[in-house]
Design an enzyme around this catalytic site. Structure first.
Site: not given
Ligand code: NAP
Length: 256
Positions: A147, A160
């Site tokens: 991130s 985070y």
């Molecule tokens: P999201 O919509 O909240 O989805 C989170 C995903 O991570 C879900 O598939 C969830 O699985 C899985 N997850 C969470 N904790 C877990 C665990 N302990 N074990 C296995 N799976 C787990 O998030 P996203 O936006 O897609 O984020 C994906 C990645 O991108 C993350 O690493 C996040 O930090 C990074 N990121 C996101 C953003 C943003 O703005 N969205 C920005 C920067 C970085 P379940 O649903 O099956 O529980």
């Protein structure tokens, strides 16, 4: 388009959000995909179906990445089912908004452990467990979904940011250690992306909590989509990027 035919990718947190887009994109580019999920079983099954419709193999695996024993069991099953893995995408994660954006002094031990487990110790364990296997392929790739928070270090994002900075340290070190074994290790660092995590974040930040209102405030007139992150991952694991390791691609439209 990258040709990943003959390769197997394990994408963590691939039932929804960015992980889902990565799983689908890698499948579109020719890979078979192991879809990890923690709680979103129906969503993970839908991703498996969509990948199969693309003519690729897929299966889903429940595991909390913060649980080392669960990860070991998952890896054993994935390798038994697919015969090999040569791409690991450490995508699963919990955002600062997932714990209510506490300051460093407000964060509880439980909140710190939760984020450390999912965002840092889980990927560390998965790398340590899978790298000996990854070395067997002529080419393997690990991509960390970090991130911009690993660099911006904003207030109330601290726990985070710590986990993502640690994840990046892991990537940079591993890239140097594993280069001689053909394992490339790179980082993709998104800014705000339109997912549940992104929506949750903006609901806790000043400014509009409607993504469409945020489009006009965003680079190129739209909030970054999961497919934009998936495209960067697809490039890094492609033949075109065979000489690229130890790199970090920020996908943030050039910043704000
Ligand atoms: P999201 O919509 O909240 O989805 C989170 C995903 O991570 C879900 O598939 C969830 O699985 C899985 N997850 C969470 N904790 C877990 C665990 N302990 N074990 C296995 N799976 C787990 O998030 P996203 O936006 O897609 O984020 C994906 C990645 O991108 C993350 O690493 C996040 O930090 C990074 N990121 C996101 C953003 C943003 O703005 N969205 C920005 C920067 C970085 P379940 O649903 O099956 O529980």
């Amino acid at each position: 388009m990258a040709n990943l035919e003959g390769r197997v990718a394990l994408v963590t947190g691939a039932g929804r959000g960015i992980g889902r887009a990565i799983a689908l994109r890698l499948a579109r580019d020719g890979a078979d995909v192991a879809v990890n999920y923690r709680g979103s079983e129906d969503a993970a099954r839908e991703v498996v179906g969509a990948i199969e419709n693309l003519g690729r193999r897929a299966a889903c695996y429940q595991a909390d990445v913060g649980d080392p024993a669960g990860c070991d069991a998952m890896l054993e099953r994935v390798i038994a089912d697919f015969g090999q893995v040569s791409i690991l995408v450490n995508n699963a994660g919990i955002g600062s908004s997932g714990i209510g954006r506490p300051s460093i002094t407000e964060a509880t031990d439980e909140q710190v452990q939760l984020l450390l487990g999912a965002n840092l110790l889980g990927p560390l364990h998965l790398c340590r467990a899978l790298v000996p296997h990854l070395r067997q392929a002529e080419r393997s790739d690990i991509v960390m979904i970090s991130s911009i928070a690993a660099q911006t270090m904003g207030p109330r994002m601290g726990v985070y940011s710590i986990t993502k900075a640690g994840l990046e340290a892991l990537a940079h070190t591993l890239a140097k250690e594993e280069r001689e074994h053909g394992v490339r290790v790179n980082i993709v660092a998104p800014g705000l992306v339109e997912t549940d995590m992104g929506r949750n974040l903006i609901s806790q930040l000043p400014g509009p909590d409607d993504m469409r209102e945020r489009d006009a405030m965003s680079p190129f007139g739209y909030v970054c989509q999961p497919e934009d992150i998936a495209a960067a991952v697809a490039f890094l694991v492609s033949e075109d990027a065979r000489y690229i390791t130890n790199e970090r691609i920020t996908v943030n439209g050039g910043g704000f």
